[in-house]
Design an enzyme around this catalytic site. Structure first.
Site, PDB file in Angstrom:
ATOM      1  N   ASP A 188      -7.842  -2.003   5.493  1.00  0.00           N
ATOM      2  CA  ASP A 188      -6.931  -1.946   4.359  1.00  0.00           C
ATOM      3  C   ASP A 188      -7.728  -1.998   3.057  1.00  0.00           C
ATOM      4  OD1 ASP A 188      -4.258  -1.889   3.425  1.00  0.00           O
ATOM      5  OD2 ASP A 188      -3.679  -3.160   5.116  1.00  0.00           O
ATOM      6  N   TRP A 254      -3.355   4.065   1.836  1.00  0.00           N
ATOM      7  CA  TRP A 254      -2.019   4.509   1.427  1.00  0.00           C
ATOM      8  C   TRP A 254      -2.042   5.735   0.511  1.00  0.00           C
ATOM      9  CZ3 TRP A 254      -4.343   0.601  -1.462  1.00  0.00           C
ATOM     10  CH2 TRP A 254      -4.554  -0.587  -0.773  1.00  0.00           C
ATOM     11  N   ASP A 275       3.474   2.022   2.530  1.00  0.00           N
ATOM     12  CA  ASP A 275       4.081   1.613   3.799  1.00  0.00           C
ATOM     13  C   ASP A 275       5.447   2.251   4.061  1.00  0.00           C
ATOM     14  OD1 ASP A 275       1.888   0.002   3.749  1.00  0.00           O
ATOM     15  OD2 ASP A 275       2.978  -1.873   4.059  1.00  0.00           O
TER      16      ASP A 275
HETATM   17  C1  GLA Z   1      -0.786  -3.166   4.073  1.00  0.00           C
HETATM   18  C2  GLA Z   1      -0.749  -2.065   5.124  1.00  0.00           C
HETATM   19  C3  GLA Z   1       0.212  -2.440   6.224  1.00  0.00           C
HETATM   20  C4  GLA Z   1      -0.158  -3.784   6.822  1.00  0.00           C
HETATM   21  C5  GLA Z   1      -0.221  -4.825   5.733  1.00  0.00           C
HETATM   22  C6  GLA Z   1      -0.764  -6.150   6.225  1.00  0.00           C
HETATM   23  O1  GLA Z   1       0.404  -3.213   3.372  1.00  0.00           O
HETATM   24  O2  GLA Z   1      -0.394  -0.849   4.540  1.00  0.00           O
HETATM   25  O3  GLA Z   1       0.226  -1.438   7.222  1.00  0.00           O
HETATM   26  O4  GLA Z   1      -1.398  -3.677   7.483  1.00  0.00           O
HETATM   27  O5  GLA Z   1      -1.065  -4.412   4.673  1.00  0.00           O
HETATM   28  O6  GLA Z   1      -0.777  -7.097   5.208  1.00  0.00           O
END
Ligand code: GLA
Length: 630
Positions: A188, A254, A275
């Site tokens: 991440d 993302w 997300d």
């Molecule tokens: C981000 C990611 C999610 C998840 C969260 C965990 O938002 O995009 O898929 O892994 O972190 O905190």
């Protein structure tokens, strides 16, 4: 390409000098340069804890889900990876070694007082599964920065709570892979975007500041090379610590930092958007973040519109139409199929969706061609995917919440209209036949998905736009990253209608497209339209794998959508690094010119479009009807 390199490129055309002296990124390399490390020749399949449990994970939940995956038969259908998401860190020890939360993972306790996930990964491996771990490219994690669920987060001093890879890449990757035996890592990026000096959590002394490298709202304020360099460090460490190459590197920033353009050179799968949420509009948003990026996914590196939400919210057992749609589309896009549901309590109808082998087979087709949009509107979309055996898969999506009619034509499938077309419905198993076109009534939010057989319009080969998995836009001509404007704009679930809404933010607009110009217009040269072809900017180089075809042909020219129009563009075809054919310089408005080459025995083609002089914003060019034939 920098202006300096462009200048060199232009000089090279004017001065007949050996190309090695004037080498630039438009020169052929004879190499396929998209990422081939790791173990992702097919889109990864498995389960991840996040959508089911968020930060609240433990050994019982992970193993329970793993056992259900095996017992239900889903593992045998390909769901192999069991991935821990955030929630496992206790802290970083004084020696830099990460410590696991043993209250949640008791099997991690070792007699010497340290912790290890080896017992858990051994157990998963004995079940025939693979194990995935979660980390962060900065010092601190998404949960630490954005969540108030302190119970799920690391504790200790500021330094002990720095559990991310930053400054520890080699140590952590060695621990995760060589010592603990994981097979996948999701990395991440909140730690390099969410901790400016002004952040309340920095001001309060909770975390050290990290001058942001990513500004999710602004590509201009994002340090793209620095972000890419950090992720490349992980790629290199993964190679060092996985002698057997059995790993998957999952990037999770993302869609920010223009990652949709470069992840294909760095890792095995990469998130194309923020997300997903179990809300219809949000699923469309995530879908759209990948759907025009077919040329940026190949075996080894896949677009990831985020994990499946089948089982939750608007995709739960009371919304089976929506759940089937979500699953069908992810399969068509070659998205990693990562279940995000507490399978221990799954209704049989949901298990049947996740276990539909006909749909899974599309996703796992070895040709690795992401579906291409054959028809596009805000209401209906038709996606066509060319399979390894030359047949097609087609999905007709009703994006609206009302019933509507849609017509599928032979052209959508690049099949002949005067021959029979056979369709098999992958949900019902029913077959039907038609010639020319066929009308369908779609229920609200329904997706019809078929295997299609027919007589191919191009009988003895493929249009390049049918084989995006074998095309790599090594240089796509983009000089300044721009956000893509054509993504469904859903309400941000965590913001409701506060603020002004989500604006275009995902870089990659202007990238190479199958059957469309880089900006989504119809391919056309001097009024001559092409329903098949590759649209790309000038000053681009595309790598094309050739699996036994003997002839490459196309109709080339500057596309009618060009804005600058000042520079002629020369089109060249290289085979394994050697020049095979070159067009005359083509000006805007000139009718298309044929270009072709004998490519018998050639393994890698490179097709290059180069303007005579540097261009700040290169014009779109069209490789109309570009095809490999026998
Ligand atoms: C981000 C990611 C999610 C998840 C969260 C965990 O938002 O995009 O898929 O892994 O972190 O905190």
């Amino acid at each position: 390409m920098t202006r300096g390199l462009l200048l060199l490129a232009a000089t090279a055309l004017l001065t007949p000098a050996p190309s090695s002296v004037w080498a630039d990124e438009l020169d052929p390399t004879g190499q396929w340069t998209a990422y081939e490390g790791g173990n992702a020749a097919l889109p990864p399949m498995g389960w991840n804890s996040w959508n089911a449990f968020a930060l609240d994970i433990d050994e019982e939940k992970i193993l329970g889900s793993a056992e259900t995956i095996v017992a239900s038969g889903l593992a045998a259908k390909g769901y192999r990876y069991i991935d821990l998401d955030e929630g496992w860190w206790a802290r970083r020890g004084a020696d830099g070694r990460l410590v696991i939360r043993t209250d949640r993972f008791p099997s991690a306790i070792r007699s010497d007082g340290s912790t290890s996930f080896r017992p858990l990964t051994d157990r998963l491996h004995r079940m025939g599964l693979k194990a995935g771990i979660y980390s962060e490219i900065g010092r601190n994690s998404c949960g630490q920065i954005y969540s108030d669920d302190k119970a799920g987060l690391p504790s200790g001093t500021v330094a002990e709570r720095e559990i991310g890879l930053y400054g520890h890449v080699d140590q952590d990757i060695a621990l995760y892979f060589a010592e603990w035996g994981f097979d996948l890592i999701k990395v991440d990026g909140c730690g390099i975007r969410g901790l400016p000096e002004t952040s309340p959590r920095v001001l309060s002394g909770e975390f050290r500041a990290f001058p942001p490298l990513i500004d999710s709202d602004s590509l201009g304020r994002t340090d793209i090379p620095a972000v890419r360099a950090l992720f490349t460090q992980v790629t290199e460490a993964l190679n060092r610590h996985n002698p057997d190459k059995d790993f998957i590197f999952s990037l999770c920033i993302w869609g920010s930092a223009d990652v949709r353009s470069w992840a294909k050179n760095v890792g095995n799968m990469s998130r194309t958007s923020e997300d997903i949420f179990p809300i219809w509009g949000r699923m469309l948003f995530n879908l759209d973040s990948s759907s025009r990026r077919a040329l940026y996914a190949q075996p080894g590196s896949w677009n990831d519109p985020d994990m499946l939400y089948v089982g939750n919210g608007e995709f739960d057992a009371d919304h089976l139409t929506e759940a089937r749609t979500h699953f069908s589309l992810w399969a068509m896009l070659n998205a990693p199929l990562i279940i995000g549901y507490d399978l221990r309590h799954a209704a049989p109808d949901l298990m049947a969706i996740l276990g539909n082998e006909r749909v899974i087979a599309l996703n796992q087709d070895p040709a690795g061609n992401q579906a291409v949009l054959a028809y596009d509107s805000d209401d209906v979309q038709i996606y066509a995917k060319t399979l390894a055996d030359g047949s097609k898969a087609v999905a007709i999506l009703n994006r609206t919440s009302a019933p509507l009619d849609a017509i599928l034509t032979a052209d959508h499938l690049k099949f002949r209209a005067d021959a029979n077309i056979g369709l098999t419905d992958l949900w019902t198993g029913e077959s039907l036949h038609f010639r020319g076109e066929h009308g369908f009534a779609l229920a609200p939010r329904q997706t019809l998905i078929f295997r299609a057989n027919g007589k191919r319009a191009l009988p003895n080969g493929y249009y390049l736009s049918e084989m995006p998995g074998s095309v790599n836009p090594a240089v796509d001509g983009i000089t300044v990253p721009q956000p893509e404007p054509v993504t469904h704009r859903a309400i941000l679930p965590w913001q409701a209608t506060h603020g002004t809404g989500e604006h275009p933010r995902y870089g990659g607009w202007g990238g190479a497209q199958a059957d469309a110009t880089p900006y989504g217009e119809e391919l056309a040269i001097a009024g001559h339209r092409f329903t098949s072809g590759i649209g790309v900017l000038a000053n681009s180089r595309l790598e094309v794998r050739n699996d036994g075809f003997t002839r490459f042909s196309a109709m080339v020219g500057v596309d009618d959508s060009a804005r600058d129009r000042s520079e002629p563009v020369t089109f060249a075809i290289y085979g394994d690094g050697r020049l095979l054919a070159r067009s005359a310089p083509k000006y805007f408005g000139e009718s298309p010119s044929p270009i072709e080459a004998n490519v018998a025995g050639v393994k890698l083609l490179e097709i290059v479009a180069r303007s005579a002089h540097p261009m700040r914003f290169p014009d779109p060019v069209t490789w109309g009807d570009a095809a490999l034939t026998r």
